[in-house]
Design an enzyme around this catalytic site. Structure first.
Site, mmCIF file in Angstrom:
data_model
loop_
_atom_site.group_PDB
_atom_site.id
_atom_site.type_symbol
_atom_site.label_atom_id
_atom_site.label_comp_id
_atom_site.label_asym_id
_atom_site.label_seq_id
_atom_site.Cartn_x
_atom_site.Cartn_y
_atom_site.Cartn_z
ATOM 1 C CD GLN A 102 79.170 69.661 128.662
ATOM 2 O OE1 GLN A 102 78.522 69.308 127.691
ATOM 3 N NE2 GLN A 102 78.816 70.029 129.814
ATOM 4 C CE1 TYR A 170 73.089 62.616 129.127
ATOM 5 C CE2 TYR A 170 74.204 64.647 129.420
ATOM 6 C CZ TYR A 170 73.153 63.863 128.727
ATOM 7 O OH TYR A 170 72.053 64.763 128.341
ATOM 8 N NE ARG A 307 66.375 77.085 128.156
ATOM 9 C CZ ARG A 307 65.661 76.836 129.117
ATOM 10 N NH1 ARG A 307 64.250 76.361 128.833
ATOM 11 N NH2 ARG A 307 65.797 76.937 130.434
HETATM 12 C C1 LIG Z 1 69.151 72.658 123.065
HETATM 13 C C2 LIG Z 1 69.845 72.615 124.286
HETATM 14 C C3 LIG Z 1 71.275 71.762 124.281
HETATM 15 C C4 LIG Z 1 71.549 71.462 125.452
HETATM 16 N N1 LIG Z 1 73.087 70.811 125.466
HETATM 17 C C5 LIG Z 1 73.542 70.786 126.557
HETATM 18 C C6 LIG Z 1 75.025 70.022 126.537
HETATM 19 O O1 LIG Z 1 75.530 69.839 125.561
HETATM 20 N N2 LIG Z 1 75.568 69.975 127.568
HETATM 21 C C7 LIG Z 1 75.223 70.469 128.806
HETATM 22 O O2 LIG Z 1 75.988 70.453 129.961
HETATM 23 N N3 LIG Z 1 74.063 71.198 129.070
HETATM 24 C C8 LIG Z 1 73.275 71.198 127.851
HETATM 25 N N4 LIG Z 1 72.027 72.016 127.787
HETATM 26 C C9 LIG Z 1 71.571 72.612 129.021
HETATM 27 C C10 LIG Z 1 72.179 74.208 128.948
HETATM 28 O O3 LIG Z 1 73.801 74.415 129.269
HETATM 29 C C11 LIG Z 1 71.591 74.797 130.323
HETATM 30 O O4 LIG Z 1 72.118 74.516 131.365
HETATM 31 C C12 LIG Z 1 70.099 75.017 130.308
HETATM 32 O O5 LIG Z 1 69.494 75.324 129.140
HETATM 33 C C13 LIG Z 1 69.403 76.022 131.343
HETATM 34 O O6 LIG Z 1 70.109 77.080 131.141
HETATM 35 P P1 LIG Z 1 69.083 78.436 130.562
HETATM 36 O O7 LIG Z 1 67.954 78.464 131.261
HETATM 37 O O8 LIG Z 1 70.141 79.607 130.460
HETATM 38 O O9 LIG Z 1 68.791 77.976 128.909
HETATM 39 C C14 LIG Z 1 71.408 72.089 126.796
HETATM 40 C C15 LIG Z 1 70.141 73.019 126.518
HETATM 41 C C16 LIG Z 1 69.502 73.123 125.485
HETATM 42 C C17 LIG Z 1 68.024 74.071 125.544
HETATM 43 S S1 SF4 Z 2 62.537 80.563 122.642
HETATM 44 FE FE1 SF4 Z 2 61.907 78.205 122.520
HETATM 45 S S2 SF4 Z 2 63.085 77.333 120.863
HETATM 46 FE FE2 SF4 Z 2 64.003 79.359 121.429
HETATM 47 S S3 SF4 Z 2 65.479 79.019 122.953
HETATM 48 FE FE3 SF4 Z 2 63.865 79.388 123.926
HETATM 49 S S4 SF4 Z 2 62.747 77.444 124.629
HETATM 50 FE FE4 SF4 Z 2 64.368 77.113 122.891
#
Ligand SMILES: Cc1cc2nc3c(=O)[nH]c(=O)nc-3n(C[C@H](O)[C@H](O)[C@H](O)COP(=O)(O)O)c2cc1C
Ligand code: SF4
Length: 356
Positions: A102, A170, A307
């Site tokens: 990315q 962004y 996550r």
């Molecule tokens: C620690 C962390 C870093 C992230 N960094 C980015 C990133 O670099 N670019 C981006 O588009 N989204 C970023 N996100 C968003 C994730 O790609 C994703 O869209 C978001 O966590 C929701 O998905 P999930 O519920 O499966 O975690 C980040 C999320 C987390 C938790």
């Molecule tokens: S458990 Fe908590 S620290 Fe681990 S990925 Fe999920 S939100 Fe982040």
């Protein structure tokens, strides 16, 4: 035909080995001001590739120093960074997994004191105010060239493609969002132009099979706007659409009351009905049943497991094999942004596995 998690498919000539994608997630503090890849990055991406993901999209990697979100974020703004990035692509490819990177500029949300923005927009966050420095034509040309140079470095480092970071407040989504971008020149009248000119520049310098997709805001500020942007970028040759939230302060999320997943997943499904390129959905999928349900209810092509893959780098392999995947526990602040070793979900999974 009904899509299932274990399907493989192609984006250009890149074989995506199943429908589970690791979306970009920054790991701050693993590098320093140099933005150069560390051993920890290499092992992190190797583990997720070994863990069966169909595709990895590497974290937001900065195209200029001024466009960073933090001074410990990976960089792709200089040729000296290519060798480190190549260590990641080699580790991931050795596990049979493709990888895109990315490429990112934060615009007004970045660390620069006088941060660039398409307009003199005032950002209000947590009791603070910041007004963007309106980009002049020469700023636009310079940043577009920085994106193009970053894509060239990505190709040289061995990535299968790039994902333009076009969402989450962004720079690219600052151009797309009509509540942020009030320019009266062609970059205001045609909000996709900043991006489509970058796409043209990238296509001119990379081979035909190099993939170029975008992470795009669904609500920019409305879903109708998001769909318009998606169609315009598809018409301009984008290879995939990874759908997430847009300029969040200005977004107007919506979904029917009986849709069981996040509004942004609903929006990805609506977009899929209007475009033919692959569409990725993200947010809140924790266990294999969620991922299967989203594929069944929306017809999107790829599910991003964020996550929960941080909790369990082998989430994909475990989901495909019907094993317990573990899951993210939705902490109020994700520890991966501060200290990955404190991830509660990962600790719990490790404890459960020791007890088995
Ligand atoms: C620690 C962390 C870093 C992230 N960094 C980015 C990133 O670099 N670019 C981006 O588009 N989204 C970023 N996100 C968003 C994730 O790609 C994703 O869209 C978001 O966590 C929701 O998905 P999930 O519920 O499966 O975690 C980040 C999320 C987390 C938790
Ligand atoms: S458990 Fe908590 S620290 Fe681990 S990925 Fe999920 S939100 Fe982040």
């Amino acid at each position: 035909m009904k899509k299932v998690l274990q399907d493989h498919f192609f984006i250009r000539n890149t074989r995506i080995r199943n429908r589970i994608c690791v979306p970009p997630m920054v790991c701050y503090h693993w590098t320093d001001d140099s933005g150069i890849v560390s051993d920890r990055h290499v092992e992190h991406y190797r583990a997720m590739a070994r863990g069966g993901a169909g595709l990895i999209i590497q974290e937001a990697t900065c195209i200029t120093q001024e466009g960073r979100l933090a001074d410990s974020q990976l960089g792709i703004w200089d040729d000296s960074q290519i060798a480190g990035l190549r260590r990641i692509t080699e580790a991931v490819h050795a596990e049979g997994c493709p990888i895109f990177v990315q490429i990112h500029h934060a615009g007004i949300v970045g660390i620069a004191e006088h941060a660039l923005c398409p307009d003199a927009y005032t950002l209000r966050q947590g009791g603070t105010e910041k007004t963007g420095v309106k980009m002049q034509q020469e700023d636009i040309a310079r940043i577009q060239q920085a994106f193009i140079d970053a894509a060239r470095r990505a190709y040289e480092a061995g990535y299968d493609g790039v994902e333009l970071h076009g969402c989450h407040s962004y720079l690219m989504c600052q151009f797309l969002n009509s509540r942020v971008n009030h320019r009266d020149d062609r970059y205001g009248k045609n909000p996709e132009l900043f991006i489509t000119e970058i796409m043209d520049g990238i296509r001119n310098i990379v081979p035909e099979d190099f993939v170029m997709g975008i992470r795009l805001g669904a609500f920019e500020p409305t879903l109708a706007d998001g769909i318009r942007h998606a169609k315009a970028l598809e018409a301009h040759g984008i290879d995939f659409l990874d759908i997430s939230y847009g300029f969040t302060g200005e977004a107007e999320p919506e979904k029917p009351a009986d849709f069981p997943y996040k509004d942004v997943i609903y929006a990805a499904g609506e977009m899929k009905r209007q475009v033919s390129v692959p569409v990725f959905a993200v947010n809140g999928m924790r266990v294999a049943e969620d991922a299967r349900g989203v594929l069944a209810q929306t017809d999107v092509d790829m599910v991003d497991i964020g996550r929960s893959t941080l909790v369990n780098p082998a989430w994909a392999a475990d989901a495909l094999a019907g094993r317990d995947t573990g899951k993210c526990l939705d902490c109020s602040v994700c520890r991966w942004r501060i200290d990955a070793d404190q991830c509660a979900g990962r600790k719990l999974l490790q404890y459960k596995r020791q007890m088995e």
